[in-house]
Scaffold this motif. Structure first.
Motif, PDB file in Angstrom:
ATOM      1  N   LYS A 157      39.327  33.394 -12.013  1.00 19.89           N
ATOM      2  CA  LYS A 157      38.752  32.436 -12.968  1.00 19.89           C
ATOM      3  C   LYS A 157      37.258  32.197 -12.745  1.00 19.89           C
ATOM      4  O   LYS A 157      36.599  31.566 -13.564  1.00 19.89           O
ATOM      5  N   ASP A 158      36.729  32.659 -11.617  1.00 17.53           N
ATOM      6  CA  ASP A 158      35.316  32.396 -11.331  1.00 17.53           C
ATOM      7  C   ASP A 158      34.353  33.188 -12.214  1.00 17.53           C
ATOM      8  O   ASP A 158      33.186  32.828 -12.327  1.00 17.53           O
ATOM      9  N   VAL A 159      34.840  34.286 -12.783  1.00 16.40           N
ATOM     10  CA  VAL A 159      33.960  35.055 -13.676  1.00 16.40           C
ATOM     11  C   VAL A 159      34.666  35.261 -15.009  1.00 16.40           C
ATOM     12  O   VAL A 159      35.768  35.802 -15.062  1.00 16.40           O
ATOM     13  N   THR A 160      34.030  34.813 -16.047  1.00 19.04           N
ATOM     14  CA  THR A 160      34.639  34.978 -17.376  1.00 19.04           C
ATOM     15  C   THR A 160      33.717  35.748 -18.317  1.00 19.04           C
ATOM     16  O   THR A 160      33.940  35.785 -19.520  1.00 19.04           O
ATOM     17  N   GLU A 161      32.671  36.359 -17.757  1.00 19.86           N
ATOM     18  CA  GLU A 161      31.772  37.170 -18.580  1.00 19.86           C
ATOM     19  C   GLU A 161      31.440  38.448 -17.831  1.00 19.86           C
ATOM     20  O   GLU A 161      30.971  38.387 -16.679  1.00 19.86           O
TER      21      GLU A 161
ATOM     22  N   HIS B 100      40.505  42.129 -20.303  1.00 23.43           N
ATOM     23  CA  HIS B 100      41.207  41.118 -21.102  1.00 23.43           C
ATOM     24  C   HIS B 100      42.672  40.990 -20.676  1.00 23.43           C
ATOM     25  O   HIS B 100      43.197  39.878 -20.566  1.00 23.43           O
ATOM     26  N   ALA B 101      43.298  42.126 -20.416  1.00 22.48           N
ATOM     27  CA  ALA B 101      44.720  42.088 -20.037  1.00 22.48           C
ATOM     28  C   ALA B 101      44.874  41.386 -18.680  1.00 22.48           C
ATOM     29  O   ALA B 101      45.779  40.560 -18.500  1.00 22.48           O
ATOM     30  N   LEU B 102      44.006  41.705 -17.735  1.00 21.72           N
ATOM     31  CA  LEU B 102      44.111  41.083 -16.408  1.00 21.72           C
ATOM     32  C   LEU B 102      43.898  39.578 -16.487  1.00 21.72           C
ATOM     33  O   LEU B 102      44.641  38.796 -15.879  1.00 21.72           O
ATOM     34  N   GLN B 103      42.899  39.181 -17.255  1.00 22.29           N
ATOM     35  CA  GLN B 103      42.607  37.747 -17.350  1.00 22.29           C
ATOM     36  C   GLN B 103      43.747  37.003 -18.045  1.00 22.29           C
ATOM     37  O   GLN B 103      44.126  35.922 -17.627  1.00 22.29           O
ATOM     38  N   LYS B 104      44.258  37.640 -19.077  1.00 24.00           N
ATOM     39  CA  LYS B 104      45.369  37.023 -19.802  1.00 24.00           C
ATOM     40  C   LYS B 104      46.579  36.880 -18.890  1.00 24.00           C
ATOM     41  O   LYS B 104      47.268  35.847 -18.892  1.00 24.00           O
ATOM     42  N   GLY B 105      46.792  37.903 -18.080  1.00 18.71           N
ATOM     43  CA  GLY B 105      47.920  37.912 -17.134  1.00 18.71           C
ATOM     44  C   GLY B 105      47.914  36.729 -16.191  1.00 18.71           C
ATOM     45  O   GLY B 105      48.964  36.292 -15.730  1.00 18.71           O
TER      46      GLY B 105
ATOM     47  N   ILE C 272      43.925  33.117 -18.008  1.00 18.37           N
ATOM     48  CA  ILE C 272      42.537  32.723 -18.271  1.00 18.37           C
ATOM     49  C   ILE C 272      42.147  33.146 -19.687  1.00 18.37           C
ATOM     50  O   ILE C 272      42.118  34.340 -20.007  1.00 18.37           O
ATOM     51  N   ALA C 273      41.871  32.143 -20.497  1.00 15.17           N
ATOM     52  CA  ALA C 273      41.489  32.454 -21.878  1.00 15.17           C
ATOM     53  C   ALA C 273      39.965  32.443 -21.965  1.00 15.17           C
ATOM     54  O   ALA C 273      39.284  31.881 -21.114  1.00 15.17           O
ATOM     55  N   GLY C 274      39.450  33.091 -22.994  1.00 19.71           N
ATOM     56  CA  GLY C 274      38.022  32.983 -23.274  1.00 19.71           C
ATOM     57  C   GLY C 274      37.129  33.818 -22.370  1.00 19.71           C
ATOM     58  O   GLY C 274      36.009  33.433 -22.067  1.00 19.71           O
ATOM     59  N   THR C 275      37.632  34.979 -21.931  1.00 16.89           N
ATOM     60  CA  THR C 275      36.752  35.891 -21.188  1.00 16.89           C
ATOM     61  C   THR C 275      35.986  36.748 -22.191  1.00 16.89           C
ATOM     62  O   THR C 275      36.546  37.185 -23.198  1.00 16.89           O
TER      63      THR C 275
END
Ligand code: FCB
Length: 431
Positions: free
Chosen positions: A149-153, A202-207, A210-213
């Motif tokens: 969650k520390d990086v979303t960009e 996107h798949a990893l973050q969603k997993g 974490i939304a909004g990457t």
């Protein structure tokens, strides 16, 4: 007009790349290129800014200057020094840095690939081989999971067109190959790498909920002009260069739409493969042969690159017409060794952006600090902060002060203009 306000919500920060600032004997293709004697001034990325050890001092300075966004790079060759063997201390190092940034209210935008490859990857043919993309994906997985969650960009790949053309067509950069077809093939493989990384992140973050990457690739664009617009050959060359260098690859990476010379090597479907426009813009060039030139009488920087602020908007319009998205200027800056015209450069480019009416959300100046500028080594200074390479002392330049004031004042006032910009003039190209 000598004053302007930043667009509503527009944020200013700076950009850097790991290999250009960190220092250390790291086994990547640019260290190898240096050992083979290719750096013009004989300097080495092993020195650079020693940022790997001094990152906290640098990041503190950034915070003091008022920056709330920063584009930073991670060095694959440190993280995975041998194929499949990850160095957890290097991973932890970057995690600590992004956490520090966030704690100090600076939002990190992380670049995963910025020109350097670990030597083991380089030796297996890097992005010349479609089959090698899987190694990049494994590295991306490692880093995105570590950051969580520390990086979303994220920027997947920096300037795929520059990497391919300079390394595989002109042969100036590693691996020094000079084959047009190979350069185009590398661009096609990089397109697969970007699209897969985009989907994977996107798949990893969603997993992990974490939304909004937000993910994109950083596109280097130039304005190409015929040297003599009355000559058919020059017009043709400008068109061809524009298409080969940037238009086709931008279309493929953004939309999954392929036209010659970029090929679809990954069964990529038409779609949208970026969440924001990421433009790196520096200059305009003229075409009269297969190598670009600079017009006589135009303003130029210390590397002879034309200073053409309007070009930033011309390039953005091209990208916006592919697909309208929020705009991040992920790099813009100039080689000004004496810091004699950087304030004017900043003023001209920021004003042009703010008056364009385009949805520019972010501006990352290249670069925070003077650094190892690839082939030019230490001799080309792009920083807002000066470094004395021998002592590693950092000193904020006048342009750094100006930039900091722009952030704090949310624009340039008449007073600031008179103090910082008015006294400065560009050099004119006499050749
Ligand atoms: C860009 C690169 C960056 C830096 C600037 C001056 O093309 O992405 O690393 O070298 O040019």
């Amino acid at each position: 007009m000598s004053s302007f306000s930043l667009r509503d919500g527009m944020e200013l920060g700076s950009a850097s790349a790991a290999a250009q600032i960190e220092g250390g004997e790291v086994e990547h293709n640019w260290m190898d290129w240096q050992r083979r004697g290719h750096i013009k001034d004989g300097s080495s990325p092993a020195r650079a800014n020693d940022h790997y050890n001094r990152w906290q001092e640098d990041d503190q300075l950034m915070a003091d200057m008022g920056m709330r966004i920063a584009r930073i790079g991670v060095e694959w060759a440190r993280i995975e020094p041998q194929e499949g063997k990850f160095d957890q201390s290097a991973v932890n190092h970057y995690v600590a840095e992004v956490r520090w940034l966030k704690k100090h209210k600076i939002k990190p935008l992380v670049t995963l690939h910025h020109f350097t490859n670990p030597m083991w990857f380089e030796e297996m043919g890097a992005f010349e081989k479609r089959g090698n993309v899987q190694y990049f994906m494994r590295f991306v997985t490692k880093m995105v999971q570590a950051f969580g969650k520390d990086v979303t960009e994220y920027i997947t790949i920096n300037e795929p067109n520059v990497y391919a053309m300079l390394g595989y067509y002109f042969g100036w950069w590693p691996p020094g190959k000079k084959r047009f077809r190979k350069a185009m093939h590398v661009m096609s493989v990089l397109t697969v790498a970007h699209v897969q990384a985009y989907q994977l992140i996107h798949a990893l973050q969603k997993g992990i909920g974490i939304a909004g990457t937000h993910v994109s690739y950083a596109m280097n664009m130039q304005v190409f002009e015929p040297e003599n617009p009355h000559k058919f050959k020059h017009r043709l060359l400008a068109y061809v260069a524009e298409r080969f260098f940037q238009a086709s690859i931008a279309k493929a990476m953004t939309l999954g739409v392929f036209r010659w010379p970029i090929r679809n090597l990954g069964k990529i479907k038409n779609g949208l493969y970026c969440d924001f426009i990421a433009l790196n813009y520096y200059s305009r060039v003229t075409m009269a042969s297969m190598q670009s030139g600079t017009r006589k009488g135009v303003p130029v920087n210390d590397l002879g690159w034309e200073i053409y602020p309007q070009g930033i908007v011309e390039c953005l319009r091209f990208l916006m017409q592919l697909h309208p998205l929020p705009i991040y200027i992920t790099e813009n800056g100039t080689c000004d060794n004496g810091d004699a015209f950087r304030c004017r450069f900043l003023f001209d480019h920021l004003q042009t952006l703010c008056k364009s009416g385009l949805p520019v959300k972010r501006y990352y100046h290249w670069c925070f600090i003077d650094n190892f500028e690839w082939l030019e080594g230490e001799s080309a200074r792009f920083g807002l902060v000066h470094v004395d390479y021998k002592t590693q002392k950092r000193t904020v330049k006048r342009s750094g002060e100006f930039y900091s004031q722009i952030i704090k004042q949310n624009g340039v006032t008449e007073e600031m203009y008179r103090e910082y910009v008015e006294p400065q003039q560009y050099k004119i190209n006499a050749k």
